[in-house]
Design a protein around this motif. Structure first.
Motif, PDB file in Angstrom:
ATOM      1  N   UNK A 154       0.809  -1.212   0.000  1.00 49.91           N
ATOM      2  CA  UNK A 154       0.000   0.000   0.000  1.00 49.91           C
ATOM      3  C   UNK A 154       0.847   1.269   0.000  1.00 49.91           C
ATOM      4  N   UNK A 155       2.051   1.187   0.574  1.00 45.24           N
ATOM      5  CA  UNK A 155       2.936   2.347   0.650  1.00 45.24           C
ATOM      6  C   UNK A 155       4.303   1.870   1.132  1.00 45.24           C
ATOM      7  N   UNK A 156       5.215   2.819   1.324  1.00 45.84           N
ATOM      8  CA  UNK A 156       6.519   2.511   1.911  1.00 45.84           C
ATOM      9  C   UNK A 156       6.691   3.315   3.196  1.00 45.84           C
ATOM     10  N   UNK A 157       7.531   2.812   4.090  1.00 43.75           N
ATOM     11  CA  UNK A 157       7.866   3.508   5.332  1.00 43.75           C
ATOM     12  C   UNK A 157       9.382   3.623   5.415  1.00 43.75           C
ATOM     13  N   UNK A 158       9.851   4.671   6.079  1.00 48.24           N
ATOM     14  CA  UNK A 158      11.296   4.882   6.210  1.00 48.24           C
ATOM     15  C   UNK A 158      11.785   4.424   7.575  1.00 48.24           C
ATOM     16  N   UNK A 159      12.871   3.678   7.583  1.00 52.12           N
ATOM     17  CA  UNK A 159      13.499   3.263   8.835  1.00 52.12           C
ATOM     18  C   UNK A 159      14.231   4.456   9.427  1.00 52.12           C
ATOM     19  N   UNK A 160      13.831   4.835  10.650  1.00 55.31           N
ATOM     20  CA  UNK A 160      14.419   6.016  11.259  1.00 55.31           C
ATOM     21  C   UNK A 160      15.411   5.724  12.369  1.00 55.31           C
ATOM     22  N   UNK A 161      15.192   4.635  13.096  1.00 60.64           N
ATOM     23  CA  UNK A 161      16.013   4.384  14.281  1.00 60.64           C
ATOM     24  C   UNK A 161      16.094   2.885  14.559  1.00 60.64           C
ATOM     25  N   UNK A 218      16.254  -6.897  18.322  1.00 59.25           N
ATOM     26  CA  UNK A 218      16.476  -5.569  17.761  1.00 59.25           C
ATOM     27  C   UNK A 218      15.126  -4.894  17.559  1.00 59.25           C
ATOM     28  N   UNK A 219      15.043  -3.622  17.891  1.00 63.37           N
ATOM     29  CA  UNK A 219      13.819  -2.854  17.701  1.00 63.37           C
ATOM     30  C   UNK A 219      14.042  -1.843  16.585  1.00 63.37           C
ATOM     31  N   UNK A 220      13.139  -1.855  15.615  1.00 62.16           N
ATOM     32  CA  UNK A 220      13.220  -0.931  14.488  1.00 62.16           C
ATOM     33  C   UNK A 220      12.056   0.050  14.547  1.00 62.16           C
ATOM     34  N   UNK A 221      12.375   1.336  14.377  1.00 56.32           N
ATOM     35  CA  UNK A 221      11.353   2.377  14.342  1.00 56.32           C
ATOM     36  C   UNK A 221      11.193   2.890  12.915  1.00 56.32           C
ATOM     37  N   UNK A 222       9.947   2.892  12.441  1.00 57.94           N
ATOM     38  CA  UNK A 222       9.632   3.340  11.088  1.00 57.94           C
ATOM     39  C   UNK A 222       8.687   4.533  11.132  1.00 57.94           C
ATOM     40  N   UNK A 223       8.719   5.339  10.070  1.00 60.08           N
ATOM     41  CA  UNK A 223       7.771   6.442   9.912  1.00 60.08           C
ATOM     42  C   UNK A 223       6.910   6.161   8.700  1.00 60.08           C
ATOM     43  N   UNK A 224       5.604   6.151   8.916  1.00 56.43           N
ATOM     44  CA  UNK A 224       4.630   5.856   7.874  1.00 56.43           C
ATOM     45  C   UNK A 224       4.053   7.167   7.347  1.00 56.43           C
ATOM     46  N   UNK A 225       3.779   7.283   6.044  1.00 54.46           N
ATOM     47  CA  UNK A 225       3.130   8.498   5.530  1.00 54.46           C
ATOM     48  C   UNK A 225       1.827   8.783   6.266  1.00 54.46           C
ATOM     49  N   UNK A 226       1.519  10.038   6.468  1.00 56.41           N
ATOM     50  CA  UNK A 226       0.402  10.476   7.316  1.00 56.41           C
ATOM     51  C   UNK A 226      -0.944   9.831   6.994  1.00 56.41           C
TER      52      UNK A 226
END
Length: 204
Positions: free
Chosen positions: A104-111, A119-127
């Motif tokens: 449906x979309x892409x998210x960016x790995x931020x942290x 391991x914990x991955x933090x992503x940002x999803x489009x609004x």
């Protein structure tokens, strides 16, 4: 249908470019080629693609412009690896959650938060898509069925065990990378239905 249980990774060994079109050739391991036929569906980083040619271990797939726009497959180069899952069959164990292979979309790995044995991955999803995020809900990331650990607005995290890191490409991801996202279909249907009902009540 897919389950989000990645069966392995495969190397991209050739790319044929055309106008708003690409053909990817993967070197599929023998276990992933068993019974494979032309027209079969195979998920690449969670994106459902159709087998267009088979030449030994070299298996070809076509990517149309919508696939290139919505997914990270158009950013791949020869030598890169993708997560692979064959389509589920009736009677198979569903170890993850039901997935359609429609990114449906892409998210960016931020942290990335490192901890012993995980391991914990933090992503940002489009609004527009953050409304589908719920703690302990399901989400598909590069074809992997994962449970959302925490939600902070457009940001969310997932926790990865060593098996996931070893079996998939998520262990190679670094901040700034973009991953394919498939929202849990049931979550999406419930949220959109509630939104329509509330909108209808407000306009009544």
């Amino acid at each position: 249908m897919f389950t989000g249980i990645v069966q392995g990774t495969a190397e991209l060994v050739a790319v044929e470019e055309a106008q708003e079109f690409r053909t990817h050739v993967l070197a599929l391991p023998a276990a992933l080629r068993e019974g494979l036929e032309l027209g079969a569906s195979v998920a690449h980083n969670g994106c459902c693609l159709t087998v267009t040619a088979i030449d030994g271990e070299r298996v070809s797939f076509d990517l149309m412009r919508e696939t290139l726009r919505l997914t990270n497959l158009g950013q791949l180069a020869v030598g890169d690896r993708v997560n692979v899952e064959r389509a589920a069959r009736f009677g198979d164990e569903i170890g993850g959650h039901a997935m359609s292979g429609h990114v449906i979309t892409m998210a960016e790995l931020g942290e990335i938060d490192e901890a012993p044995n995980n391991r914990r991955l933090w992503f940002t999803l489009p609004q527009p898509y953050e409304r589908f995020l719920f703690e302990k809900g399901y989400i598909g990331i590069d074809g992997i069925s994962l449970t959302i650990g925490e939600v902070r607005g457009q940001r969310f995290c997932v926790n990865l065990i060593p098996e996931t890191l070893a079996r998939t490409t998520l262990g190679e991801r670094v901040p700034g990378d973009r991953v394919n996202i498939e929202i849990d279909p049931q979550t999406q249907a419930i949220v959109e239905t509630v939104e329509r009902v509330l909108a209808a009540r407000r306009s009544a």
